[in-house]
Scaffold this active site. Structure first.
Site, mmCIF file in Angstrom:
data_model
loop_
_atom_site.group_PDB
_atom_site.id
_atom_site.type_symbol
_atom_site.label_atom_id
_atom_site.label_comp_id
_atom_site.label_asym_id
_atom_site.label_seq_id
_atom_site.Cartn_x
_atom_site.Cartn_y
_atom_site.Cartn_z
ATOM 1 N N HIS A 157 0.842 -1.202 0.000
ATOM 2 C CA HIS A 157 0.000 0.000 0.000
ATOM 3 C C HIS A 157 0.877 1.251 0.000
ATOM 4 C CE1 HIS A 157 -3.380 2.628 1.334
ATOM 5 N NE2 HIS A 157 -2.406 3.241 1.979
ATOM 6 N N GLU A 158 1.839 1.298 0.904
ATOM 7 C CA GLU A 158 2.697 2.483 1.007
ATOM 8 C C GLU A 158 3.573 2.653 -0.229
ATOM 9 O OE1 GLU A 158 1.989 4.651 3.150
ATOM 10 O OE2 GLU A 158 0.764 3.408 4.465
ATOM 11 N N HIS A 214 1.619 4.370 -3.002
ATOM 12 C CA HIS A 214 1.552 5.841 -2.942
ATOM 13 C C HIS A 214 2.758 6.459 -3.649
ATOM 14 C CE1 HIS A 214 -2.002 6.420 -0.518
ATOM 15 N NE2 HIS A 214 -1.512 5.772 0.524
ATOM 16 N N GLU A 267 -6.298 6.395 -1.542
ATOM 17 C CA GLU A 267 -6.213 5.288 -0.585
ATOM 18 C C GLU A 267 -6.737 3.994 -1.195
ATOM 19 O OE1 GLU A 267 -4.713 5.147 2.490
ATOM 20 O OE2 GLU A 267 -3.976 7.093 1.830
#
Length: 195
Positions: free
Chosen positions: A67-68, A71, A125
């Site tokens: 997820h990070e 980004h 997100e």
């Protein structure tokens, strides 16, 4: 942490050809905070609080790390900064051309935040969640670990969360529902990676 990153990083090429060549770095920071992040260029940080308090499995760590990393791959930070500059310019123009000031200008800023800024943050997100579990699945981590992760996050928060429309993040229940559907989509990638 490094082992998980080493499995995820090669998968980034699916989304961005130059990403595997970034100067990747994994850092574990001693802090009770439940947080993790990845800077542009591949500097990853995990706080010990998120690992310890949630008693994360490797697959759940891979979901967070994916997820990070997402980004950074999608340059969400740069997009947020650009939107903030545009919003500020728009509010300044509104004030200059109409004379609107004070509480009225504050109300316009709040309306802009609720109708433009927050929904775009939630979209980032969701995109990071989806790319993150795809990266994890491609690296051989069970994509359903993202679901158990967010169930743990919901439990940890004790159900305390602002209404979704006032938050930069989707609600826990919305997130879990979306991740369950998306995990099913990427399950074949996980099965292939396990072979």
């Amino acid at each position: 942490m490094q082992t998980i990153a080493n499995r995820l990083i090669p998968q980034t090429a699916v989304f961005r050809a130059d990403a595997p060549k970034w100067a990747w770095e994994v850092n574990v920071l001693k802090s009770d905070q439940i947080n993790a992040w990845c800077m542009p260029g591949g500097k990853i940080a995990f706080y010990t609080g998120i690992i310890d308090k949630l008693q994360l499995t490797d697959a759940e760590i891979a979901a967070i790390m994916g997820h990070e990393i997402s980004h950074a791959l999608r340059e969400h930070g740069r997009e947020r900064a650009s939107r903030a500059q545009l919003s500020q310019a728009g509010l300044t123009a509104l004030s200059l051309f109409t004379g609107v000031r004070g509480a009225t200008l504050d109300a316009a800023a709040m309306a802009l935040n609720v109708t433009v800024t927050l929904p775009n943050s939630r979209e980032h997100e969701v995109e990071a969640d989806r790319i993150g579990i795809e990266l994890a699945a491609r690296a051989g981590y069970d994509p359903y670990a993202a679901v158990t992760l967010w169930q743990k996050m919901a439990k940890q928060s004790g159900g305390q969360q602002p209404p979704q429309f006032l938050s930069t993040h989707p609600s826990h229940s919305s997130r879990i529902d979306d991740l369950q559907k998306y995990a099913q989509k990427v399950q074949p990638l996980y099965e292939q990676a396990k072979k």
